[in-house]
Design a protein around this motif. Structure first.
Motif, PDB file in Angstrom:
ATOM      1  N   THR A  24       0.833  -1.198   0.000  1.00 32.38           N
ATOM      2  CA  THR A  24       0.000   0.000   0.000  1.00 32.38           C
ATOM      3  C   THR A  24       0.872   1.254   0.000  1.00 32.38           C
ATOM      4  O   THR A  24       2.069   1.193   0.304  1.00 32.38           O
ATOM      5  N   PRO A  25       0.275   2.398  -0.303  1.00 30.80           N
ATOM      6  CA  PRO A  25       1.038   3.650  -0.235  1.00 30.80           C
ATOM      7  C   PRO A  25       1.659   3.895   1.142  1.00 30.80           C
ATOM      8  O   PRO A  25       2.769   4.414   1.242  1.00 30.80           O
ATOM      9  N   VAL A  26       0.984   3.496   2.202  1.00 29.34           N
ATOM     10  CA  VAL A  26       1.513   3.707   3.550  1.00 29.34           C
ATOM     11  C   VAL A  26       2.761   2.847   3.779  1.00 29.34           C
ATOM     12  O   VAL A  26       3.756   3.320   4.327  1.00 29.34           O
ATOM     13  N   VAL A  27       2.726   1.596   3.338  1.00 27.89           N
ATOM     14  CA  VAL A  27       3.891   0.717   3.478  1.00 27.89           C
ATOM     15  C   VAL A  27       5.075   1.299   2.716  1.00 27.89           C
ATOM     16  O   VAL A  27       6.196   1.365   3.229  1.00 27.89           O
ATOM     17  N   LEU A  28       4.834   1.738   1.498  1.00 23.35           N
ATOM     18  CA  LEU A  28       5.904   2.338   0.705  1.00 23.35           C
ATOM     19  C   LEU A  28       6.419   3.614   1.362  1.00 23.35           C
ATOM     20  O   LEU A  28       7.622   3.861   1.392  1.00 23.35           O
ATOM     21  N   GLU A  29       5.516   4.406   1.910  1.00 22.33           N
ATOM     22  CA  GLU A  29       5.910   5.662   2.553  1.00 22.33           C
ATOM     23  C   GLU A  29       6.805   5.407   3.759  1.00 22.33           C
ATOM     24  O   GLU A  29       7.771   6.136   3.988  1.00 22.33           O
ATOM     25  N   VAL A  30       6.512   4.382   4.532  1.00 19.87           N
ATOM     26  CA  VAL A  30       7.343   4.056   5.695  1.00 19.87           C
ATOM     27  C   VAL A  30       8.760   3.722   5.247  1.00 19.87           C
ATOM     28  O   VAL A  30       9.733   4.225   5.816  1.00 19.87           O
ATOM     29  N   LEU A  31       8.887   2.899   4.231  1.00 21.49           N
ATOM     30  CA  LEU A  31      10.213   2.544   3.743  1.00 21.49           C
ATOM     31  C   LEU A  31      10.925   3.756   3.155  1.00 21.49           C
ATOM     32  O   LEU A  31      12.099   3.997   3.437  1.00 21.49           O
TER      33      LEU A  31
END
Length: 65
Positions: A24-31
């Motif tokens: 998800t966008p949130v998972v990508l944003e965390v990384l």
């Protein structure tokens, strides 16, 4: 840089290596945020070992949670 990372992860999802629905966008944003933090605040660029740890310790648990 982030586009390449995102494409690599999407390719992994297409191959069935990670669940596509968890990318998800949130998972990508965390990384991405972790990479930015390390690049700006640390005195050295992230090494291959650093990136491997980020993927193994952050991304994989987020994707498989």
């Amino acid at each position: 840089m982030f586009d390449t990372l995102t494409e690599m992860l999407q390719d992994a999802a297409a191959r069935g290596e990670i669940p596509a629905e968890r990318l998800t966008p949130v998972v990508l944003e965390v990384l991405h945020a972790l990479i930015i933090k390390r690049t700006i605040l640390d005195v050295r660029d992230p090494t291959k070992k650093d990136i491997t740890a980020m993927v193994d310790e952050i991304l994989v648990p987020l994707v498989y949670a």
